[in-house]
Design a protein around this motif. Structure first.
Motif, PDB file in Angstrom:
ATOM      1  N   ALA A   1       2.617  -1.692  -3.315  1.00  0.00           N
ATOM      2  CA  ALA A   1       1.648  -2.573  -2.653  1.00  0.00           C
ATOM      3  C   ALA A   1       0.924  -1.873  -1.518  1.00  0.00           C
ATOM      4  O   ALA A   1       0.361  -2.515  -0.653  1.00  0.00           O
ATOM      5  N   GLU A   2       0.944  -0.540  -1.503  1.00  0.00           N
ATOM      6  CA  GLU A   2       0.214   0.220  -0.501  1.00  0.00           C
ATOM      7  C   GLU A   2      -1.158   0.574  -1.049  1.00  0.00           C
ATOM      8  O   GLU A   2      -1.340   0.690  -2.259  1.00  0.00           O
ATOM      9  N   GLU A   3      -2.102   0.752  -0.149  1.00  0.00           N
ATOM     10  CA  GLU A   3      -3.463   0.921  -0.625  1.00  0.00           C
ATOM     11  C   GLU A   3      -4.304   1.766   0.322  1.00  0.00           C
ATOM     12  O   GLU A   3      -3.970   1.952   1.497  1.00  0.00           O
ATOM     13  N   ILE A   4      -5.395   2.269  -0.224  1.00  0.00           N
ATOM     14  CA  ILE A   4      -6.462   2.885   0.565  1.00  0.00           C
ATOM     15  C   ILE A   4      -7.668   2.001   0.365  1.00  0.00           C
ATOM     16  O   ILE A   4      -8.114   1.807  -0.770  1.00  0.00           O
ATOM     17  N   ASP A   5      -8.166   1.405   1.445  1.00  0.00           N
ATOM     18  CA  ASP A   5      -9.341   0.551   1.278  1.00  0.00           C
ATOM     19  C   ASP A   5     -10.555   1.185   1.944  1.00  0.00           C
ATOM     20  O   ASP A   5     -10.439   2.054   2.802  1.00  0.00           O
ATOM     21  N   PHE A   6     -11.732   0.740   1.510  1.00  0.00           N
ATOM     22  CA  PHE A   6     -12.959   1.455   1.838  1.00  0.00           C
ATOM     23  C   PHE A   6     -14.002   0.506   2.426  1.00  0.00           C
ATOM     24  O   PHE A   6     -14.455  -0.432   1.762  1.00  0.00           O
TER      25      PHE A   6
END
Length: 298
Positions: A219-224
């Motif tokens: 559930a980890e993410e890189i958002d932009f």
């Protein structure tokens, strides 16, 4: 610890294979036909993540690994992470680590002053989920850190030493007091940025608050976030680089090189010094990235 509730109730089956649908409304087309395999895979991943510092790898053998700060006063930054978030010190040879569920924080002493903090950098901030927002807010106040409330009693930015911005979000469902949540990049082309992480690091396609996001295991993410002009690259700033852990560094780097990814440092065997193999690349927007093999065993 801490990965269980987030994997189950956050982004579902991220990193468990192409047939496993997410449980949070993203990419759910295959939920019905794949229900039994998805549940079985989910249980296996939950069992593994309950005993691991990092999330289980995705189908390319990759998970988020660490955030690396290069700062003049390592002790001050270390104290802030320990006092505010309960980070646990660990050692890998000569390398000092701080453990936060889902990520390692690595601190290195800067030989020259950093070019800047996270403001103005392509990595604008990182985000952590916390079980008790009020408790973390009180600890930040006691430490004299600047606290900027975004959503009252739920979400805030806290400024760490060397002008590093950390987003704090309350999540009462967490199994631990704190867990890593996201890396936030400021980029001119959100879709292209997400597509790059999907191709090169096996990320899933997701969204967060209407922003494109590259979903990693656990559930980890890189958002932009879209910005009109390119931000400064991370190298040389207080948050110098982000890190991914891989199962086979040689294979990963061969694939990245074939794809034309900017290679800053080819595979280097540092197992005698820091118990890791390492390499460095840079993403198209200037995020400096260390790729490690061996961190998942810590």
């Amino acid at each position: 610890p801490g990965m269980v509730s987030r994997s189950l109730f956050g982004s579902g089956c991220a990193g468990l294979g192409s047939g496993c649908a997410r449980l949070n409304g993203r990419n759910c087309d295959s939920v019905k036909p794949m229900r039994i395999p998805c549940v079985a895979s989910l249980l296996v991943a939950l069992t593994a993540s309950a005993f691991a510092q990092l999330a289980p790898p995705n189908n390319l053998g990759i998970s988020l690994g660490h955030i690396h700060f290069v700062v003049p006063d390592v002790d001050a930054t270390k104290k802030a992470w320990v006092d505010i978030f309960g980070a646990v010190p660990e050692q890998a040879g000569s390398l000092g680590l701080l453990k936060i569920p889902g990520i390692f924080i690595i601190l290195t002493k800067a030989n020259t002053p950093p070019a800047g903090g996270t403001n103005g950098s392509v990595v604008n901030h990182i985000g952590l989920s916390v079980k008790d927002y009020a408790d973390v807010k009180a600890k930040a106040a006691a430490a004299g850190l600047m606290w900027r409330e975004l959503t009252p009693n739920v979400q805030a930015f806290v400024t760490f030493p060397e002008a590093v911005t950390v987003e704090v979000m309350e999540d009462k469902t967490l199994a631990t007091a704190v867990a890593f949540h996201h890396i936030h990049e400021s980029v001119p082309d959100q879709e292209a940025a997400r597509a790059w992480y999907m191709k090169e690091f096996g990320a899933g396609s997701g969204t967060r608050r209407n922003m494109p996001a590259a979903m990693m295991p656990g559930a980890e993410e890189i958002d932009f976030l879209k910005v009109p002009m390119p931000a400064a690259g991370t190298k040389g700033r207080s948050l110098d680089h982000i890190g991914f852990e891989v199962k086979d560094l040689a294979v990963t780097m061969k694939r990245l090189e074939a794809d034309g990814v900017t290679i800053n440092l080819p595979v280097r065997d540092m197992t005698k010094q820091i118990e890791l193999k390492i390499a460095f690349v840079t993403d198209p927007n200037g995020t400096y990235i260390e790729i490690t093999e061996g961190l998942s065993a810590k």
